[in-house]
Design a protein around this motif. Structure first.
Motif, PDB file in Angstrom:
ATOM      1  N   LEU A 139     -48.073 -51.951  -3.316  1.00 40.02           N
ATOM      2  CA  LEU A 139     -48.978 -52.137  -2.105  1.00 40.02           C
ATOM      3  C   LEU A 139     -49.961 -52.750  -2.427  1.00 40.02           C
ATOM      4  N   HIS A 140     -50.079 -52.344  -3.539  1.00 37.62           N
ATOM      5  CA  HIS A 140     -51.112 -53.301  -3.640  1.00 37.62           C
ATOM      6  C   HIS A 140     -51.023 -55.387  -4.284  1.00 37.62           C
ATOM      7  N   ASP A 141     -49.823 -55.454  -4.353  1.00 36.58           N
ATOM      8  CA  ASP A 141     -49.663 -56.922  -4.054  1.00 36.58           C
ATOM      9  C   ASP A 141     -49.227 -57.380  -2.094  1.00 36.58           C
ATOM     10  N   VAL A 142     -48.698 -56.605  -1.780  1.00 35.92           N
ATOM     11  CA  VAL A 142     -48.036 -56.912   0.072  1.00 35.92           C
ATOM     12  C   VAL A 142     -49.265 -57.185   0.581  1.00 35.92           C
ATOM     13  N   LEU A 143     -50.993 -55.363   0.368  1.00 37.70           N
ATOM     14  CA  LEU A 143     -51.404 -55.449   1.114  1.00 37.70           C
ATOM     15  C   LEU A 143     -52.712 -56.372   1.514  1.00 37.70           C
ATOM     16  N   GLU A 144     -53.397 -56.339  -0.469  1.00 36.22           N
ATOM     17  CA  GLU A 144     -54.013 -57.199  -1.032  1.00 36.22           C
ATOM     18  C   GLU A 144     -55.326 -56.589   0.064  1.00 36.22           C
ATOM     19  N   PRO A 145     -55.625 -55.190  -0.517  1.00 36.94           N
ATOM     20  CA  PRO A 145     -56.851 -54.576   0.528  1.00 36.94           C
ATOM     21  C   PRO A 145     -58.018 -55.256  -0.261  1.00 36.94           C
ATOM     22  N   ALA A 146     -59.034 -55.447   0.013  1.00 38.59           N
ATOM     23  CA  ALA A 146     -60.533 -56.230   0.053  1.00 38.59           C
ATOM     24  C   ALA A 146     -61.964 -54.916   0.393  1.00 38.59           C
ATOM     25  N   LEU A 147     -60.200 -53.685   0.107  1.00 44.92           N
ATOM     26  CA  LEU A 147     -61.100 -52.212  -0.372  1.00 44.92           C
ATOM     27  C   LEU A 147     -60.983 -51.246  -0.483  1.00 44.92           C
ATOM     28  N   TYR A 148     -60.874 -50.711  -1.818  1.00 47.77           N
ATOM     29  CA  TYR A 148     -59.717 -49.478  -2.155  1.00 47.77           C
ATOM     30  C   TYR A 148     -60.845 -48.575  -3.102  1.00 47.77           C
ATOM     31  N   LEU A 149     -59.497 -46.956  -2.213  1.00 48.00           N
ATOM     32  CA  LEU A 149     -60.691 -46.326  -2.676  1.00 48.00           C
ATOM     33  C   LEU A 149     -59.545 -44.925  -3.239  1.00 48.00           C
ATOM     34  N   GLU A 150     -60.185 -45.027  -4.849  1.00 45.14           N
ATOM     35  CA  GLU A 150     -59.155 -43.601  -5.379  1.00 45.14           C
ATOM     36  C   GLU A 150     -59.618 -42.241  -5.536  1.00 45.14           C
ATOM     37  N   ILE A 151     -58.674 -41.602  -4.875  1.00 44.55           N
ATOM     38  CA  ILE A 151     -59.573 -39.734  -5.375  1.00 44.55           C
ATOM     39  C   ILE A 151     -58.718 -39.522  -5.887  1.00 44.55           C
ATOM     40  N   GLY A 152     -59.478 -38.992  -7.302  1.00 44.84           N
ATOM     41  CA  GLY A 152     -58.396 -37.957  -7.983  1.00 44.84           C
ATOM     42  C   GLY A 152     -58.453 -39.430  -9.352  1.00 44.84           C
ATOM     43  N   VAL A 153     -58.997 -39.981 -10.412  1.00 42.49           N
ATOM     44  CA  VAL A 153     -58.802 -40.817 -11.984  1.00 42.49           C
ATOM     45  C   VAL A 153     -58.681 -40.438 -12.527  1.00 42.49           C
ATOM     46  N   ARG A 154     -58.389 -39.544 -13.536  1.00 41.07           N
ATOM     47  CA  ARG A 154     -57.895 -39.071 -14.165  1.00 41.07           C
ATOM     48  C   ARG A 154     -58.041 -40.162 -15.427  1.00 41.07           C
ATOM     49  N   HIS A 155     -57.281 -40.633 -15.695  1.00 34.45           N
ATOM     50  CA  HIS A 155     -57.215 -41.845 -16.610  1.00 34.45           C
ATOM     51  C   HIS A 155     -57.478 -42.868 -16.199  1.00 34.45           C
ATOM     52  N   GLY A 156     -57.416 -43.319 -15.234  1.00 33.98           N
ATOM     53  CA  GLY A 156     -57.741 -44.139 -14.518  1.00 33.98           C
ATOM     54  C   GLY A 156     -55.847 -45.457 -14.908  1.00 33.98           C
ATOM     55  N   ARG A 157     -55.067 -45.192 -14.798  1.00 34.38           N
ATOM     56  CA  ARG A 157     -53.841 -46.331 -14.791  1.00 34.38           C
ATOM     57  C   ARG A 157     -53.606 -46.850 -13.808  1.00 34.38           C
ATOM     58  N   SER A 158     -53.466 -45.585 -12.483  1.00 31.20           N
ATOM     59  CA  SER A 158     -53.272 -46.464 -10.910  1.00 31.20           C
ATOM     60  C   SER A 158     -54.568 -46.795 -10.354  1.00 31.20           C
ATOM     61  N   LEU A 159     -55.871 -46.176 -10.820  1.00 31.78           N
ATOM     62  CA  LEU A 159     -57.358 -47.248 -10.377  1.00 31.78           C
ATOM     63  C   LEU A 159     -56.397 -48.915 -10.982  1.00 31.78           C
ATOM     64  N   ALA A 160     -56.338 -48.986 -12.338  1.00 31.15           N
ATOM     65  CA  ALA A 160     -56.512 -50.186 -12.938  1.00 31.15           C
ATOM     66  C   ALA A 160     -55.365 -51.364 -12.262  1.00 31.15           C
ATOM     67  N   LEU A 161     -54.573 -50.454 -11.287  1.00 28.85           N
ATOM     68  CA  LEU A 161     -54.025 -51.503 -10.677  1.00 28.85           C
ATOM     69  C   LEU A 161     -54.839 -52.959  -9.383  1.00 28.85           C
ATOM     70  N   ALA A 162     -56.186 -51.973  -9.259  1.00 29.55           N
ATOM     71  CA  ALA A 162     -57.035 -52.867  -8.233  1.00 29.55           C
ATOM     72  C   ALA A 162     -56.861 -54.337  -8.308  1.00 29.55           C
ATOM     73  N   LYS A 163     -57.039 -55.337  -7.514  1.00 24.88           N
ATOM     74  CA  LYS A 163     -57.057 -56.480  -7.913  1.00 24.88           C
ATOM     75  C   LYS A 163     -58.275 -57.066  -7.334  1.00 24.88           C
ATOM     76  N   GLY A 164     -58.918 -56.588  -7.004  1.00 28.75           N
ATOM     77  CA  GLY A 164     -60.083 -56.771  -5.977  1.00 28.75           C
ATOM     78  C   GLY A 164     -61.176 -56.042  -5.831  1.00 28.75           C
ATOM     79  N   ILE A 165     -62.100 -55.484  -5.143  1.00 29.82           N
ATOM     80  CA  ILE A 165     -63.232 -54.486  -5.137  1.00 29.82           C
ATOM     81  C   ILE A 165     -62.770 -52.995  -4.874  1.00 29.82           C
TER      82      ILE A 165
END
Length: 447
Positions: free
Chosen positions: A213-239
Motif C-alpha cells: 500500500l505504501h509503495d503504490v499509494l506513496e502517501p504524503a502523510l501516513y497516520l497509524e493508530i496503535g503503534v505497539r512495537h512499531g513494525r508497521s509504522l516503520a514501513l512509512a517512507k514519507g511523513i
C-alpha cells in the motif's frame, strides 16, 4: 446510560483524578446526584476502593442509597464531598439552577463537580423533560453559584450530543492528555488457548500488504493508530504520525520523518490532531484497542479529517475462532470484536467501498470513498454501540473468510490505482465513489 456519557465520565475521571492526584488525596467521597441505575450508571468509573460512592435520587430504585425528601436539598454537610457528579439528570430538573447550587454547596473547596447533560435528542420524560444545554448555560451556572468552570466540551455524538462540564471552587490550569483508565489489552503472559483457539489463516502477511500500500499509494502523510512495537509504522517512507498511549518502539527503528505521539487516540483527535496534522492523511492504519466501539470512534475521527482519496485500513477483522473474537481476552491470538465494524459500515454506510483481505494473521479491511460531511455514524453513535457491543459470536462466513479477497486480487489493484489517480487529479468525493465502483467492476471483469 448511553455509551458516550459513560465514556465522557471516564474522561473526566482520568483528566482530573490521575494516579498522582489519587495517591495524594487518599480516601475520597463521591456523590452521584440522580444516580439511579437506569440501563447502567457511573459507579463502575469509581470502582476503586479509594472511593466511597453514594447516590441520591427522588425515588427508591436500583443503585439508590439516599432518597430525597426535597429535590433541592441533600442530607449532606456543607463542603464535605470530594467528587460530585451528575449525568442525564439536569434536563429532568424543573429548577436546575437550584440543583446546581446544592451540588456546589456540598462540594469540598478542592473538589470537582462533573456534570453531563444533553444538548439535543428526543423528548424522554422521566417524569418531565424540560431543557437542553449549551456551553453558555454552564458558564451561566458558574456565575450563578460563584464557582469556576474549569472545562466544557460538547460531544457531537448523537442523538444526545452531551455537554460535559467540570466545575470547582478553585481555579486551576486545564489538564492536557492522559492515559485512559481502561485498557482493552490483556497481560502479555495470558495463557495460550487450545490449538484451535490459537489458529490463524492467510497466506500473505498483513505487513507485506501494508508495504505494498505504501509503495503504490506513496502517501504524503501516513497516520497509524496503535503503534505497539512499531513494525508497521516503520514501513512509512514519507511523513508519518504514530499514535499510541504506551508505545514500545526500539531506538532507531523509525525514520526521522516519523513522529510518535504518546496519547490515546480519543485524546489525540480531540486535543491535538488539528495542530499536529495540518493536512489530511492519504493512508491510515487503525490497529488500536481491540473493541468495536474504539475502532468505530477511530474511523469516525479519521473520516472527518480525510480527503476523497484517503484509504483507511483496519486490522483484526477476521478471527479464526470464536474465542479470539471475545471482548475479554482469553487467547494469545486475539482480535476482539473488531469484525463487527465491517458489518456495521455495510449496513449504515453503503456509500463506502469495503474490501476484506485474507491476510495473516487476522485479516485487514480496506475502506475507501470516505465522506467527511457524512454524520450518520456521529448522529447514531449511541444506538450503534448499544446494538453492536453485545457479546456475539462471529458468523461462519467471518471465521471461514468466505467473503475475503486475496490481496493479489485484480480488484484490489484496481482500487489502489484509482485512489492514487484520484489523489493526483483532485477528484471530488462523488467522482471518487463512482470511479471506485467502476474499478471494482473492471477488476472483476479482468478475472
Amino acid at each position: 446510560m448511553h455509551a458516550s456519557s459513560l465514556e465522557n465520565m471516564y474522561r473526566c475521571h482520568a483528566r482530573y483524578l490521575p494516579p498522582k492526584v489519587l495517591r495524594a488525596r487518599g480516601e475520597m467521597t463521591v456523590l452521584d446526584v440522580g444516580g439511579a441505575d437506569v440501563n447502567g450508571g457511573y459507579r463502575e468509573v469509581f470502582a476503586d476502593p479509594q472511593f466511597h460512592y453514594k447516590t441520591v435520587d427522588l425515588a427508591e430504585g436500583r443503585g439508590v442509597d439516599i432518597v430525597l425528601e426535597d429535590p433541592y436539598r441533600f442530607p449532606v454537610e456543607d463542603h464535605s464531598v470530594d467528587i460530585v457528579l451528575s449525568g442525564q439528570m439536569l434536563e429532568h430538573c424543573e429548577f436546575f439552577w437550584l440543583s446546581f447550587a446544592e451540588m456546589m454547596r456540598v462540594l469540598k473547596p478542592d473538589g470537582f463537580l462533573f456534570l453531563i447533560a444533553p444538548s439535543a435528542g428526543p423528548i424522554h420524560r422521566y417524569p418531565v423533560d424540560c431543557y437542553r444545554f449549551y456551553p453558555d448555560a454552564y458558564r451561566a451556572l458558574s456565575k450563578y453559584a460563584g464557582c469556576h468552570l474549569l472545562e466544557v466540551w460538547l460531544d457531537e455524538r448523537g442523538p444526545w450530543r452531551d455537554l460535559v462540564g467540570v466545575f470547582s471552587w478553585q481555579q486551576m490550569a486545564q489538564p492536557v492528555g492522559y492515559t485512559p483508565p481502561i485498557r482493552a489489552t490483556a497481560p502479555v503472559d495470558v495463557p495460550p488457548g487450545t490449538p484451535e483457539e490459537e489458529a490463524v489463516q492467510g497466506s500473505t502477511s498483513y505487513l507485506q500488504v501494508l508495504e505494498r500500500l505504501h509503495d503504490v499509494l506513496e502517501p504524503a502523510l501516513y497516520l497509524e493508530i496503535g503503534v505497539r512495537h512499531g513494525r508497521s509504522l516503520a514501513l512509512a517512507k514519507g511523513i508519518a504520525i504514530g499514535v499510541d498511549p504506551d508505545p514500545e518502539v526500539a531506538d532507531g527503528l523509525l525514520p526521522p520523518t516519523t513522529r510518535l505521539i504518546s496519547l490515546a487516540s480519543d485524546d489525540f483527535f480531540r486535543d491535538v490532531a488539528a495542530t499536529e496534522m495540518p493536512d489530511a492523511p492519504d493512508l491510515v492504519f487503525i490497529d488500536g484497542m481491540h473493541l468495536f466501539e474504539y475502532a468505530l470512534r477511530d474511523f469516525m475521527h479519521v473520516e472527518r479529517m480525510s480527503r476523497p482519496g484517503t484509504l483507511v485500513v483496519i486490522d483484526d477483522i477476521l478471527p479464526s475462532h470464536p474465542t479470539q473474537a471475545e471482548r475479554n481476552r482469553r487467547s494469545r491470538v486475539w482480535t476482539g470484536d473488531i469484525w463487527k465494524l465491517q458489518r456495521c459500515l455495510a449496513e449504515l454506510r453503503p456509500d463506502l467501498t469495503l474490501i476484506a483481505l485474507d491476510t495473516s494473521p487476522t485479516g485487514l479491511l480496506l475502506i475507501a470513498g470516505l465522506d467527511p460531511a457524512n454524520r450518520v455514524l456521529w448522529d447514531r453513535y449511541n444506538p450503534i454501540v448499544r446494538e453492536y457491543r453485545a457479546e456475539l459470536p462471529p458468523p461462519r462466513e467471518v471465521l471461514e473468510r468466505t467473503d475475503a479477497m486475496d490481496p493479489a486480487d485484480a480488484r484490489v489493484a484496481a482500487v489502489l490505482a484509482t485512489l492514487r489517480q484520484c489523489r493526483s487529479d483532485g477528484s471530488t468525493r462523488a467522482a471518487v465513489a463512482a470511479r471506485l465502483r467502476a474499478a471494482l467492476a473492471k477488476g472483476t471483469a479482468a478475472e
